[in-house]
Design an enzyme around this catalytic site. Structure first.
Site, PDB file in Angstrom:
ATOM      1  N   CYS A  56     -42.492  45.548 -17.788  1.00 30.52           N
ATOM      2  CA  CYS A  56     -43.584  44.599 -18.091  1.00 30.52           C
ATOM      3  C   CYS A  56     -44.940  44.979 -17.513  1.00 30.52           C
ATOM      4  CB  CYS A  56     -43.202  43.194 -17.652  1.00 30.52           C
ATOM      5  SG  CYS A  56     -43.289  42.919 -15.869  1.00 30.52           S
ATOM      6  N   CYS A 125     -35.777  50.131  -1.559  1.00 32.18           N
ATOM      7  CA  CYS A 125     -35.245  51.371  -2.122  1.00 32.18           C
ATOM      8  C   CYS A 125     -35.185  51.199  -3.644  1.00 32.18           C
ATOM      9  CB  CYS A 125     -33.868  51.588  -1.523  1.00 32.18           C
ATOM     10  SG  CYS A 125     -33.164  53.200  -1.804  1.00 32.18           S
TER      11      CYS A 125
END
Length: 157
Positions: A56, A125
Site C-alpha cells: 500500500c 526484523c
C-alpha cells in the site's frame, strides 16, 4: 510526524494492488510467509531514505533506524510512526513471537523482538519483499492516490 491516512484499501483497490505482486510477495505479504535469510534486496542497502509497505505504500521505517542485526533480514530499532505498524501475538511453529503487519493494509512485514540496540532495544526484523524503498528527496509511492502528507516524507527521512 506527519499524518497519514490509515484507512484500509477498499476491495477494488486491494485487488489492484495484489495483482501487481510476484508469487513470493504474495506468499510473504498475504500468507504470512518468510523469505530466506541473507538474500533479501534490502539487507545490505545503505542508502538514505524511507522503507514503505510493498503493497500500500505506507511509510514504515527510516533508513536512520536501520542496523545490521546479523540475522539475515533487514532490521530496524523503531518504526517511523508506531501507528503505522500493528503487532499480533504469533504462536506458530511452537514459538511465541510478535508479528508485525502494516497498519493500513494488514500485510505481513516480519516480527519484532526485544533484543535490538538502544534507545528502544527492539529489533523489527523484516522481509525485504514486504518493503519498497524510496531514496531521500524522491516522492513516496502513492498507489492508493491519497496524496497529502505522503508526498513529502521522503524529504524528512
Amino acid at each position: 510526524m506527519q499524518s497519514f491516512d490509515l484507512t484500509p484499501p477498499d476491495t477494488t483497490q486491494r485487488a489492484a494492488l495484489i495483482a501487481g505482486l510476484s508469487e513470493e510477495e504474495r506468499h510473504v505479504l498475504l500468507q504470512h510467509g518468510t523469505e530466506a535469510p541473507f538474500c533479501g534486496a534490502f539487507l545490505d542497502n545503505k542508502l538514505e531514505g524511507v522503507y514503505t509497505c510493498r503493497l500500500c505504500g505506507l511509510p514504515l521505517f527510516a533508513s536512520s533506524a536501520k542496523f545490521d542485526s546479523g540475522t539475515g533480514w533487514p532490521s530496524f530499532f523503531k518504526p517511523i510512526d508506531p501507528a503505522h505498524v500493528r503487532t499480533i501475538r504469533d504462536t506458530s511453529y511452537g514459538m511465541i513471537r510478535t508479528e508485525i503487519t502494516c497498519a493500513r493494509c494488514d500485510s505481513h512485514l516480519g516480527h519484532v523482538f526485544p533484543d535490538g540496540p538502544p534507545p528502544t532495544y527492539e529489533r523489527h526484523c523484516l522481509n525485504s519483499v514486504s518493503l519498497a524503498f524510496t531514496e531521500a528527496g524522491a516522492p513516496l509511492p502513492n498507489p492508493l492516490g491519497r496524496g497529502g502528507a505522503e508526498a513529502g516524507l521522503a524529504e524528512a527521512a
